[in-house]
Every structure is written in C-alpha cells, then in structure tokens.
Design a protein around this motif. Structure first.
Motif, PDB file in Angstrom:
ATOM      1  N   ARG A  73       0.841  -1.196   0.000  1.00 54.52           N
ATOM      2  CA  ARG A  73       0.000   0.000   0.000  1.00 54.52           C
ATOM      3  C   ARG A  73       0.876   1.247   0.000  1.00 54.52           C
ATOM      4  NH1 ARG A  73      -5.061  -1.748  -0.335  1.00 54.52           N
ATOM      5  NH2 ARG A  73      -5.487  -3.632   0.825  1.00 54.52           N
ATOM      6  N   ILE A  74       0.553   2.182  -0.901  1.00 54.24           N
ATOM      7  CA  ILE A  74       1.284   3.437  -1.020  1.00 54.24           C
ATOM      8  C   ILE A  74       0.298   4.552  -0.714  1.00 54.24           C
ATOM      9  CG2 ILE A  74       2.588   4.918  -2.585  1.00 54.24           C
ATOM     10  CD1 ILE A  74       2.921   2.081  -4.162  1.00 54.24           C
ATOM     11  N   PHE A  75       0.640   5.403   0.260  1.00 51.86           N
ATOM     12  CA  PHE A  75      -0.247   6.486   0.675  1.00 51.86           C
ATOM     13  C   PHE A  75       0.563   7.762   0.742  1.00 51.86           C
ATOM     14  CE2 PHE A  75      -2.163   9.047   4.130  1.00 51.86           C
ATOM     15  CZ  PHE A  75      -3.375   9.312   3.525  1.00 51.86           C
ATOM     16  N   LYS A  76       0.135   8.754  -0.028  1.00 54.37           N
ATOM     17  CA  LYS A  76       0.795  10.042  -0.021  1.00 54.37           C
ATOM     18  C   LYS A  76      -0.190  11.087   0.464  1.00 54.37           C
ATOM     19  CE  LYS A  76       3.887   8.950  -3.801  1.00 54.37           C
ATOM     20  NZ  LYS A  76       4.371   9.344  -5.131  1.00 54.37           N
ATOM     21  N   MET A  77       0.311  12.029   1.250  1.00 57.37           N
ATOM     22  CA  MET A  77      -0.573  13.044   1.808  1.00 57.37           C
ATOM     23  C   MET A  77       0.210  14.330   2.039  1.00 57.37           C
ATOM     24  SD  MET A  77      -2.756  12.924   5.306  1.00 57.37           S
ATOM     25  CE  MET A  77      -2.101  14.151   6.375  1.00 57.37           C
ATOM     26  N   ARG A  78      -0.428  15.459   1.720  1.00 56.18           N
ATOM     27  CA  ARG A  78       0.127  16.773   2.053  1.00 56.18           C
ATOM     28  C   ARG A  78      -0.792  17.371   3.119  1.00 56.18           C
ATOM     29  NH1 ARG A  78       4.622  16.353  -0.686  1.00 56.18           N
ATOM     30  NH2 ARG A  78       4.483  16.368  -2.937  1.00 56.18           N
ATOM     31  N   ARG A  79      -0.232  17.648   4.257  1.00 57.99           N
ATOM     32  CA  ARG A  79      -1.095  18.144   5.319  1.00 57.99           C
ATOM     33  C   ARG A  79      -1.573  19.559   5.011  1.00 57.99           C
ATOM     34  NH1 ARG A  79       2.488  19.788  10.462  1.00 57.99           N
ATOM     35  NH2 ARG A  79       3.987  21.077   9.374  1.00 57.99           N
ATOM     36  N   ARG A  80      -2.795  19.803   5.386  1.00 64.10           N
ATOM     37  CA  ARG A  80      -3.490  21.084   5.228  1.00 64.10           C
ATOM     38  C   ARG A  80      -3.680  21.501   3.771  1.00 64.10           C
ATOM     39  NH1 ARG A  80       0.385  22.262   9.222  1.00 64.10           N
ATOM     40  NH2 ARG A  80       1.541  23.510   7.726  1.00 64.10           N
ATOM     41  N   LYS A  81      -3.467  20.614   2.810  1.00 67.71           N
ATOM     42  CA  LYS A  81      -3.638  20.953   1.396  1.00 67.71           C
ATOM     43  C   LYS A  81      -4.769  20.167   0.751  1.00 67.71           C
ATOM     44  CE  LYS A  81       0.004  23.529   1.620  1.00 67.71           C
ATOM     45  NZ  LYS A  81      -0.171  24.954   1.859  1.00 67.71           N
ATOM     46  N   HIS A  82      -5.417  19.294   1.502  1.00 73.22           N
ATOM     47  CA  HIS A  82      -6.529  18.483   1.019  1.00 73.22           C
ATOM     48  C   HIS A  82      -6.082  17.594  -0.132  1.00 73.22           C
ATOM     49  CE1 HIS A  82     -10.630  17.394  -0.263  1.00 73.22           C
ATOM     50  NE2 HIS A  82     -10.898  17.600   1.009  1.00 73.22           N
ATOM     51  N   TYR A  83      -4.893  16.998   0.024  1.00 70.09           N
ATOM     52  CA  TYR A  83      -4.346  16.105  -1.006  1.00 70.09           C
ATOM     53  C   TYR A  83      -4.051  14.753  -0.370  1.00 70.09           C
ATOM     54  CZ  TYR A  83      -0.868  13.927  -4.053  1.00 70.09           C
ATOM     55  OH  TYR A  83      -0.172  13.047  -4.839  1.00 70.09           O
ATOM     56  N   GLN A  84      -4.684  13.717  -0.920  1.00 68.24           N
ATOM     57  CA  GLN A  84      -4.402  12.357  -0.501  1.00 68.24           C
ATOM     58  C   GLN A  84      -4.396  11.476  -1.748  1.00 68.24           C
ATOM     59  OE1 GLN A  84      -7.207  10.998   2.368  1.00 68.24           O
ATOM     60  NE2 GLN A  84      -6.427  12.307   3.996  1.00 68.24           N
ATOM     61  N   LYS A  85      -3.438  10.553  -1.782  1.00 61.46           N
ATOM     62  CA  LYS A  85      -3.345   9.653  -2.920  1.00 61.46           C
ATOM     63  C   LYS A  85      -3.125   8.245  -2.400  1.00 61.46           C
ATOM     64  CE  LYS A  85      -0.765   8.849  -7.158  1.00 61.46           C
ATOM     65  NZ  LYS A  85       0.354   9.282  -7.994  1.00 61.46           N
TER      66      LYS A  85
END
Length: 103
Positions: A73-85
């Motif tokens: 499982r690969i999970f990418k996230m930018r906090r406070r930017k509403h970006y999740q992949k």
C-alpha cells in the motif's frame, strides 16, 4: 556447499534444497532451469569468486509455481492541502527450488 547467484537484479545465497521467490521468470511450472550467473561458490574452505561471474559454475533449479506477492500500500498526503493519494502494487514472482550446484 553454497553459491551466490544473480537473478532479476538481486543476489541470493543458495544451497541445495532451498526454496526462493525470485522475480518472474519465463518458464513453465515443473520445468528445470539453469542459472548461469553465479557470482561465488563455496565448498567448505575453498571459495571461488568470479569477475563478475564464474564461467564454469552453474546452479540447477526446478520451477515450482508462479504467483503474486501481497499488496504493498502506497499512501501520499500533504497536510493542510486536502491532497491524498492511495495506490497499491502486487509484484509477480516465480518460486524455484535449488536442485544442484556445479562448480
């Protein structure tokens, strides 16, 4: 007696009777396979090292089965930017059993 082989871009230390899951190989299940990329062979105190491969050494193997590894499982996230992949990956493999080492 053991040997160090290279297959699928990786190196493995093998002995007779070992079972390995290596990168997918183009061979049918139940067929015999000869691995000629042998980096090192050790027989007790005698160690032979190739430059990079030993020309006279071969490792015989039998293809047991083909399959796929567990999902990574690969999970990418930018906090406070509403970006999740979310992403996943399953790698194919070939399971082999070492039947003989000839130096």
């Amino acid at each position: 007696m053991y040997a160090v082989i290279k297959t699928g871009g990786k190196q493995y230390r093998v002995e007779v009777g070992n079972k390995l899951k290596v990168e997918q190989l183009p061979a049918e299940a139940g067929s015999d396979l000869v691995i000629e990329q042998v980096l090192m062979v050790s027989e007790g105190e005698n160690v032979s090292v190739g430059k990079p491969f030993l020309e006279s050494a071969k490792v015989n193997a039998t293809v047991l089965s083909h399959g796929r590894h567990d999902k990574i499982r690969i999970f990418k996230m930018r906090r406070r930017k509403h970006y999740q992949k979310h992403q996943g990956h399953r790698q194919n493999y070939t399971e082999i059993q070492i039947t003989g080492i000839s130096a």
